[in-house]
Design an enzyme around this catalytic site. Structure first.
Site, short mmCIF file in Angstrom:
data_model
loop_
_atom_site.label_atom_id
_atom_site.label_comp_id
_atom_site.label_asym_id
_atom_site.label_seq_id
_atom_site.Cartn_x
_atom_site.Cartn_y
_atom_site.Cartn_z
N ASP A 1 0.81 -1.23 0.00
CA ASP A 1 0.00 0.00 0.00
C ASP A 1 0.84 1.29 0.00
OD1 ASP A 1 -1.43 -2.27 0.96
OD2 ASP A 1 -2.98 -0.98 1.83
N GLU B 1 -4.36 2.09 -2.85
CA GLU B 1 -5.59 2.59 -2.23
C GLU B 1 -5.38 3.79 -1.31
OE1 GLU B 1 -7.63 0.40 0.75
OE2 GLU B 1 -5.85 0.21 1.99
N ASN B 2 -4.13 4.03 -0.88
CA ASN B 2 -3.87 5.14 0.05
C ASN B 2 -2.99 6.23 -0.56
OD1 ASN B 2 -3.44 2.34 1.95
ND2 ASN B 2 -5.05 3.77 2.54
N ASN C 1 -10.44 -1.17 0.63
CA ASN C 1 -11.56 -0.45 1.24
C ASN C 1 -11.51 1.05 0.99
OD1 ASN C 1 -9.25 -1.02 3.01
ND2 ASN C 1 -10.28 0.36 4.44
N HIS C 2 -10.30 1.58 0.68
CA HIS C 2 -10.19 3.02 0.42
C HIS C 2 -10.34 3.38 -1.07
CE1 HIS C 2 -9.37 4.37 4.44
NE2 HIS C 2 -8.45 3.43 4.59
N HIS D 1 -6.95 -8.20 0.14
CA HIS D 1 -6.91 -7.01 0.99
C HIS D 1 -7.82 -7.26 2.19
CE1 HIS D 1 -5.91 -2.75 1.30
NE2 HIS D 1 -7.12 -2.58 1.82
N HIS E 1 -0.94 -2.67 6.70
CA HIS E 1 0.22 -1.78 6.63
C HIS E 1 1.36 -2.23 7.53
CE1 HIS E 1 -2.11 1.94 4.87
NE2 HIS E 1 -2.44 0.81 4.30
FE LIG Z 1 -3.99 0.47 2.85
FE LIG Z 2 -7.15 -1.01 3.24
#
Ligand SMILES: [Fe+2]
Ligand SMILES: [Fe+2]
Length: 267
Positions: A8, A39-40, A67-68, A151, A178
């Site tokens: 990530d 995603e981040n 999810n992001h 994920h 993470h």
């Molecule tokens: Fe993440």
């Molecule tokens: Fe995530």
């Protein structure tokens, strides 16, 4: 075949270390394919069209999500137009984009990337296990390398997915927490596995975000806005090498020979 997966990517520190280091890593380690979770990448929350293009232009072949993925509204319209930007396949039908990409690596080998998301301590989306079955069934027979980004929050759901797909895909790699786990190994039927690759970004905070804000939130429980942390920027990756001469697995895909954790620091 050698494939690099980058955990990530968090905010501008995460993007910067990839920009700094990726070309050298690809050249020195003779990487054929680069996959990263993005995603981040937008200040820790989601990804924008501009940032997706920036990361793809750095030499990343496919970006996965989680999810992001939907945090930035402008990605909704963009996602159907960039097939190399994935989001978890088991989001409900009708969501924009796709969780599966099929392409050809620079060594000429056809590959597929499947993105799934867990459901334990996460949103109650569709079943990732049955979705894996239906998505894997779509992958053409001439695809040699199949990679899965699972994920998910819990170690158990990720390891269960690893065993569920052992012998059907080349690698199942966990993302989202993470925090890197030290359990990388090749399962008996040739699927490379790690519970979590960890993240690419600043480790001077709490999973990428500024520690003062996170500590305050634990103390007072009030809604808060979090900023990206600073300090101790790391690029956490895994390198998967395939066993090109070995017999293919039961699904006709390449087996993994090895999976190695790699951590790069800012100079
Ligand atoms: Fe993440
Ligand atoms: Fe995530």
């Amino acid at each position: 075949m050698r494939v690099l997966f980058i955990g990530d990517i968090v905010g501008s520190p995460g993007r910067q270390i990839v920009q700094h280091r990726l070309a050298d890593i690809v050249a020195q380690r003779q990487i054929d394919l680069v996959i990263a979770n993005g995603e981040n990448s937008a200040s820790g929350f989601g990804i924008t069209p501009r940032l997706a293009e920036e990361l793809l232009n750095m030499g990343i072949d496919v970006l996965t999500g989680g999810n992001h993925s939907w945090d930035r509204r402008e990605i909704l319209e963009y996602m159907p137009h960039e097939s190399r930007l994935l989001r978890p396949a088991n989001f409900p039908d009708g969501n924009p984009g796709s969780g599966l990409y099929v392409g050809t690596a620079k060594n000429g080998v056809k590959y597929a990337v499947l993105n799934l998301q867990g459901r334990v301590f996460m949103a109650s989306i569709d079943d990732p296990f049955r979705k894996a079955d239906s998505e894997l069934a779509k992958i053409p027979a001439d695809v040699a390398f199949v990679f899965v980004d699972m994920h998910a929050e819990t170690t158990s759901e990720k390891l269960a997915m690893g065993w569920y797909l052992d012998g059907r895909v080349t690698a199942v790699v966990g993302t989202h927490t993470h925090v890197t786990t030290a359990d990388e190994h090749v399962l008996p039927e040739g699927t490379a596995f790690i519970t979590d690759v960890g993240m690419t970004g600043p480790h001077g905070g709490v999973i990428g975000m500024d520690r003062q804000g996170i500590i305050r939130k634990f103390l007072d429980g009030l809604p808060a806005r979090f900023e990206v942390a600073s300090g101790d920027v790391q690029m956490n990756c895994v390198l998967i090498e395939t066993a090109d001469e070995a017999p293919r697995n039961a699904a006709g895909r390449l087996r993994a020979r090895s999976i190695e954790r790699l951590r790069f620091l800012i100079d």
